[in-house]
Design a protein around this motif. Structure first.
Motif, PDB file in Angstrom:
ATOM      1  N   GLY A   1       4.704   0.039 -13.274  1.00  0.00           N
ATOM      2  CA  GLY A   1       4.131   0.725 -12.423  1.00  0.00           C
ATOM      3  C   GLY A   1       2.698   0.771 -12.588  1.00  0.00           C
ATOM      4  O   GLY A   1       2.251   1.128 -13.753  1.00  0.00           O
TER       5      GLY A   1
ATOM      6  N   GLY B   1       0.344   2.557 -10.334  1.00  0.00           N
ATOM      7  CA  GLY B   1      -0.327   3.589  -9.483  1.00  0.00           C
ATOM      8  C   GLY B   1      -1.119   4.454 -10.389  1.00  0.00           C
ATOM      9  O   GLY B   1      -1.483   4.329 -11.630  1.00  0.00           O
TER      10      GLY B   1
ATOM     11  N   VAL C   1       2.997  -3.525 -15.891  1.00  0.00           N
ATOM     12  CA  VAL C   1       3.648  -4.673 -14.990  1.00  0.00           C
ATOM     13  C   VAL C   1       3.499  -3.681 -13.723  1.00  0.00           C
ATOM     14  O   VAL C   1       3.961  -2.612 -13.598  1.00  0.00           O
TER      15      VAL C   1
ATOM     16  N   THR D   1       1.050   0.803  -4.018  1.00  0.00           N
ATOM     17  CA  THR D   1       1.071   2.221  -4.559  1.00  0.00           C
ATOM     18  C   THR D   1       1.301   3.367  -3.417  1.00  0.00           C
ATOM     19  O   THR D   1       1.181   2.822  -2.303  1.00  0.00           O
TER      20      THR D   1
ATOM     21  N   GLU E   1      -5.066  13.294  -3.890  1.00  0.00           N
ATOM     22  CA  GLU E   1      -6.452  13.662  -3.923  1.00  0.00           C
ATOM     23  C   GLU E   1      -7.034  14.505  -4.668  1.00  0.00           C
ATOM     24  O   GLU E   1      -8.087  14.717  -4.964  1.00  0.00           O
ATOM     25  N   ALA E   2      -6.234  15.771  -4.673  1.00  0.00           N
ATOM     26  CA  ALA E   2      -6.688  17.335  -5.309  1.00  0.00           C
ATOM     27  C   ALA E   2      -6.171  17.224  -6.725  1.00  0.00           C
ATOM     28  O   ALA E   2      -5.040  16.898  -6.948  1.00  0.00           O
TER      29      ALA E   2
ATOM     30  N   GLY F   1       3.485  -8.788 -11.034  1.00  0.00           N
ATOM     31  CA  GLY F   1       4.835  -9.406 -10.626  1.00  0.00           C
ATOM     32  C   GLY F   1       5.835  -8.615 -10.111  1.00  0.00           C
ATOM     33  O   GLY F   1       5.540  -7.350 -10.698  1.00  0.00           O
ATOM     34  N   LEU F   2       6.904  -8.762  -9.483  1.00  0.00           N
ATOM     35  CA  LEU F   2       7.671  -7.930  -9.085  1.00  0.00           C
ATOM     36  C   LEU F   2       8.889  -7.949 -10.069  1.00  0.00           C
ATOM     37  O   LEU F   2       9.553  -9.089 -10.294  1.00  0.00           O
TER      38      LEU F   2
ATOM     39  N   PHE G   1       8.822   6.950  -6.612  1.00  0.00           N
ATOM     40  CA  PHE G   1       9.836   7.826  -6.015  1.00  0.00           C
ATOM     41  C   PHE G   1      11.293   7.131  -6.462  1.00  0.00           C
ATOM     42  O   PHE G   1      12.145   7.716  -6.832  1.00  0.00           O
TER      43      PHE G   1
ATOM     44  N   GLY H   1       5.303  10.505 -13.715  1.00  0.00           N
ATOM     45  CA  GLY H   1       4.803  10.217 -12.275  1.00  0.00           C
ATOM     46  C   GLY H   1       6.046  10.550 -11.116  1.00  0.00           C
ATOM     47  O   GLY H   1       7.177  11.476 -11.694  1.00  0.00           O
ATOM     48  N   LEU H   2       5.871   9.974  -9.959  1.00  0.00           N
ATOM     49  CA  LEU H   2       6.884  10.313  -8.841  1.00  0.00           C
ATOM     50  C   LEU H   2       8.176  10.024  -9.363  1.00  0.00           C
ATOM     51  O   LEU H   2       9.271  10.484  -8.864  1.00  0.00           O
TER      52      LEU H   2
HETATM   53  P1  FAD Z   1       3.172   4.947  -7.061  1.00  0.00           P
HETATM   54  O1  FAD Z   1       1.861   5.517  -6.490  1.00  0.00           O
HETATM   55  O2  FAD Z   1       4.223   5.002  -5.914  1.00  0.00           O
HETATM   56  O3  FAD Z   1       3.177   3.690  -7.902  1.00  0.00           O
HETATM   57  C1  FAD Z   1       4.220   2.867  -8.364  1.00  0.00           C
HETATM   58  C2  FAD Z   1       3.882   1.685  -8.825  1.00  0.00           C
HETATM   59  O4  FAD Z   1       5.184   0.945  -9.113  1.00  0.00           O
HETATM   60  C3  FAD Z   1       3.109   0.736  -8.189  1.00  0.00           C
HETATM   61  O5  FAD Z   1       2.090  -0.063  -8.991  1.00  0.00           O
HETATM   62  C4  FAD Z   1       4.321  -0.311  -7.705  1.00  0.00           C
HETATM   63  O6  FAD Z   1       3.828  -1.783  -7.590  1.00  0.00           O
HETATM   64  C5  FAD Z   1       5.209  -0.282  -9.008  1.00  0.00           C
HETATM   65  N1  FAD Z   1       6.575  -1.090  -8.723  1.00  0.00           N
HETATM   66  C6  FAD Z   1       7.542  -0.444  -7.920  1.00  0.00           C
HETATM   67  N2  FAD Z   1       8.431  -1.240  -8.067  1.00  0.00           N
HETATM   68  C7  FAD Z   1       8.191  -2.175  -8.696  1.00  0.00           C
HETATM   69  C8  FAD Z   1       8.582  -3.483  -8.923  1.00  0.00           C
HETATM   70  N3  FAD Z   1      10.031  -3.782  -8.668  1.00  0.00           N
HETATM   71  N4  FAD Z   1       8.060  -4.465  -9.629  1.00  0.00           N
HETATM   72  C9  FAD Z   1       6.834  -4.299 -10.035  1.00  0.00           C
HETATM   73  N5  FAD Z   1       6.117  -3.128  -9.834  1.00  0.00           N
HETATM   74  C10 FAD Z   1       6.856  -2.064  -9.045  1.00  0.00           C
HETATM   75  N6  FAD Z   1      -1.022  14.585  -6.721  1.00  0.00           N
HETATM   76  C11 FAD Z   1      -1.795  15.327  -7.130  1.00  0.00           C
HETATM   77  O7  FAD Z   1      -2.149  15.542  -8.176  1.00  0.00           O
HETATM   78  N7  FAD Z   1      -2.790  16.038  -6.133  1.00  0.00           N
HETATM   79  C12 FAD Z   1      -2.469  15.643  -4.788  1.00  0.00           C
HETATM   80  O8  FAD Z   1      -3.157  16.081  -4.017  1.00  0.00           O
HETATM   81  C13 FAD Z   1      -1.543  14.873  -4.322  1.00  0.00           C
HETATM   82  N8  FAD Z   1      -1.121  14.840  -3.039  1.00  0.00           N
HETATM   83  C14 FAD Z   1       0.007  14.133  -2.441  1.00  0.00           C
HETATM   84  C15 FAD Z   1       0.628  14.345  -1.379  1.00  0.00           C
HETATM   85  C16 FAD Z   1       1.633  13.550  -0.942  1.00  0.00           C
HETATM   86  C17 FAD Z   1       2.142  13.664   0.550  1.00  0.00           C
HETATM   87  C18 FAD Z   1       2.374  13.170  -1.865  1.00  0.00           C
HETATM   88  C19 FAD Z   1       3.750  12.179  -1.538  1.00  0.00           C
HETATM   89  C20 FAD Z   1       1.956  12.980  -3.225  1.00  0.00           C
HETATM   90  C21 FAD Z   1       0.959  13.723  -3.594  1.00  0.00           C
HETATM   91  N9  FAD Z   1       0.572  13.910  -4.952  1.00  0.00           N
HETATM   92  C22 FAD Z   1      -0.587  14.465  -5.374  1.00  0.00           C
HETATM   93  C23 FAD Z   1       1.255  12.839  -5.967  1.00  0.00           C
HETATM   94  C24 FAD Z   1       0.382  11.656  -6.159  1.00  0.00           C
HETATM   95  O9  FAD Z   1       0.423  10.803  -5.179  1.00  0.00           O
HETATM   96  C25 FAD Z   1       1.465  10.979  -7.308  1.00  0.00           C
HETATM   97  O10 FAD Z   1       1.758  11.852  -8.417  1.00  0.00           O
HETATM   98  C26 FAD Z   1       0.747   9.678  -7.834  1.00  0.00           C
HETATM   99  O11 FAD Z   1      -0.318   9.074  -7.048  1.00  0.00           O
HETATM  100  C27 FAD Z   1       1.261   8.837  -8.914  1.00  0.00           C
HETATM  101  O12 FAD Z   1       2.365   8.080  -8.253  1.00  0.00           O
HETATM  102  P2  FAD Z   1       2.983   7.058  -9.079  1.00  0.00           P
HETATM  103  O13 FAD Z   1       1.959   6.228  -9.767  1.00  0.00           O
HETATM  104  O14 FAD Z   1       4.260   7.685  -9.936  1.00  0.00           O
HETATM  105  O15 FAD Z   1       3.715   6.329  -8.094  1.00  0.00           O
END
Ligand code: FAD
Length: 496
Positions: free
Chosen positions: A12, A14, A37, A44, A49-50, A181-182, A217, A330-331
């Motif tokens: 991931g 993100g 990866v 993402t 933002e905060a 890559g996926l 998620f 993360g999520l």
């Molecule tokens: P994602 O951003 O979903 O990234 C997932 C990654 O996994 C992507 O790169 C995707 O390409 C990869 N992936 C998934 N499946 C595959 C696959 N099969 N093959 C290859 N790659 C794959 N946090 C704060 O600290 N402050 C805030 O103000 C805040 N506001 C938010 C508001 C909302 C409504 C929400 C829902 C969340 C908020 N967050 C906030 C949380 C924040 O958005 C996340 O904690 C942060 O962006 C981390 O996301 P992530 O990297 O875990 O997941």
């Protein structure tokens, strides 16, 4: 299986993936190989933002130049969160990152203030809080003082997508390998069940000893593969959807987040350098998607510049954040709504915890158990703090707020509220992310007023107490006139 951990794979790209990669590689250096990866097809989540002040430690550990960071991520300064219409309509308070007054041994400043209030001193806690005074004056500069009474703790509002890009460049310079890559298939060891490799759509195989699941998620490894399970907290935090939309920037950039309560949830307003972030978090059992959309779009204070995006979520956490050789960060590890901007911080603290407990000789259950115990406590403490905002309210103007008042809250929170109500005492438990000052501000802000104050406050004569409060107020006020406005600060600082 007990192989030494040489190769770490982050799934991931993100915010959580790139924070994990950057921090692990920066600290563990050549002792690990690190490959990340990510799939451009999936992308993402694109919100978030905060932040809260510990993000500055993260940037410091990474060695990031603050001016460059502010420029690259279009960041602004955050001194706290202004909660509007939460206690009741028309009322607001700031949950500032600062601490009011001055620290005293055994007795919080607010006990003195309570006693002074009984002597006809009508001042309120926030008048002794430099963060509040700067926030309301729209002013900011980094204050360097050895005296903790004039500290000005701050965090940032930033574009999380730009932050992830920035960290990607940074990580690649440190030697992190990025593979686009996926992931279509995940290979497991038939005996231990540990993940051994990721198979990508393009035929590539990515092997690893330890996998960090930052896939969002869905939790591709922790849930879809390992079926770890999820503890659902939606009975405590009933909001389960958000709509996010950016709008044009305003002329004046506020140095704080605005959180405005509505009839079935709340709205955020986050000022960035190039735009405003807006969103509505709501309970789908109390409000339709259309009503939520109308509320959000009708309450923007500048023109929308993209289509609104609906995000569904379930509040809670994985039963085990670390399962076999997968650590969810993360999520994928759980979700607590953005009311106190804690998600990015949870990523940072999970990575720091992993560094402390890093299983270089191989995975061992005592390290895993400790990691999971600490993670669970951290999630629960933040959950309680969020529930406090909803539960301690005088609002009864909608089904949502009536349900919030009547909700059965966790015993841990009920105990904390009761002790404060009776005696004004507050205790910070087990490294709780939120300090006494945070709990104090939100309790008072939501209308919980202590019946008593600590007897130490009576040991000072009336005159001494009045004089001491006058001096503290004067000290806190003194820097304000000399500070530039928040916008002037950003312009000057980002030029560096
Ligand atoms: P994602 O951003 O979903 O990234 C997932 C990654 O996994 C992507 O790169 C995707 O390409 C990869 N992936 C998934 N499946 C595959 C696959 N099969 N093959 C290859 N790659 C794959 N946090 C704060 O600290 N402050 C805030 O103000 C805040 N506001 C938010 C508001 C909302 C409504 C929400 C829902 C969340 C908020 N967050 C906030 C949380 C924040 O958005 C996340 O904690 C942060 O962006 C981390 O996301 P992530 O990297 O875990 O997941």
């Amino acid at each position: 299986m007990n192989n030494p951990i040489k190769k770490v794979v982050v799934l991931g790209g993100g915010t959580s993936g790139w924070i994990s990669a950057a921090l692990l590689k920066k600290i563990l250096g050549s002792s690990i190989q690190l490959e990340l990866v990510e799939s451009d097809d999936i992308g993402t989540i694109g919100v978030g933002e905060a932040t809260i002040p510990p993000i500055r430690h993260l940037n410091n550990v990474l060695g990031i130049n603050e001016a460059e960071f502010l420029r690259e991520t279009k960041a602004t300064i955050k001194l706290g969160i202004n909660f509007e219409d939460w206690k009741n309509r028309g009322h607001s308070y700031l949950h500032s990152f600062g601490a009011a007054g001055k620290s005293l041994a055994f007795c919080h400043f607010h006990h003195l203030l309570k006693r002074a209030n009984q002597l006809e001193d009508g001042s309120h806690l926030w008048q002794y809080d430099l963060n509040y005074l700067c926030a309301k004056a729209g002013k900011f500069a980094q204050i360097k003082s050895k005296d903790p009474i004039i500290e000005l703790p701050y965090a940032y509002h930033f574009d999380a997508g730009l932050y992830a890009k920035y960290l990607r460049k940074f990580s690649e310079k440190l030697g992190v390998i990025r593979t686009e890559g996926l992931v279509e298939h995940v290979e497991q060891c038939p005996t231990s069940g540990h993940i051994t490799s990721l198979k990508l759509k393009n035929g590539q195989t990515v092997n690893g000893d330890l996998f960090i699941d930052c896939s969002g998620f869905r939790g591709l490894l922790i849930q879809e593969k390992l079926r770890t399970g999820y503890e659902d907290w939606s009975h405590l935090l009933q909001c389960d959807r958000a709509i996010a939309v950016p709008s044009e920037r305003l002329d004046k950039t506020l140095p704080y987040t605005r959180s405005i309560a509505h009839s079935a949830g709340w709205q955020w307003r986050i000022p960035l350098q190039h735009r405003n972030g807006n969103g509505l978090v709501y309970s789908s059992s109390h409000c339709s998607d259309q009503q939520a959309m109308d509320t959000l779009m009708g309450n923007l204070d500048s023109k929308a510049i993209a289509d609104p995006k609906v995000i569904r979520f379930q509040t809670g956490r994985r039963y085990q954040q670390w399962n076999k050789n997968v650590i969810a960060i993360g999520l994928s590890s759980g979700f607590l709504e953005p009311l106190e901007s804690t998600s990015i911080h949870l990523v940072q603290s999970a990575v720091v915890r992993l560094v402390h407990l890093f299983p270089h000789l191989g995975i061992n259950s005592s390290l895993v158990d400790e990691f999971n115990k600490q993670s669970a406590t951290e999630f629960e403490q933040i959950r309680d703090f969020l529930v406090l905002h909803y539960h301690a309210t005088e609002r009864t103007d909608s089904d949502f707020w009536q349900d919030m008042c009547q909700m059965k809250i966790p015993d841990s929170l009920a105990h904390k509220i009761e002790i404060f109500k009776q005696s004004g005492r507050l205790f910070r438990e087990q490294n709780d992310l939120f300090t006494d000052s945070s709990w104090l501000q939100v309790m008072l802000g939501q209308g919980i007023i202590p019946q008593d104050y600590h007897p130490i406050a009576d040991t000072m004569s009336d005159e001494k107490l009045t004089e001491m409060l006058r001096k503290v107020k004067e000290i806190k006020q003194a820097p304000i006139d000399k500070l530039p406005s928040h916008d002037e600060f950003l312009t000057m600082y980002c030029r560096q």
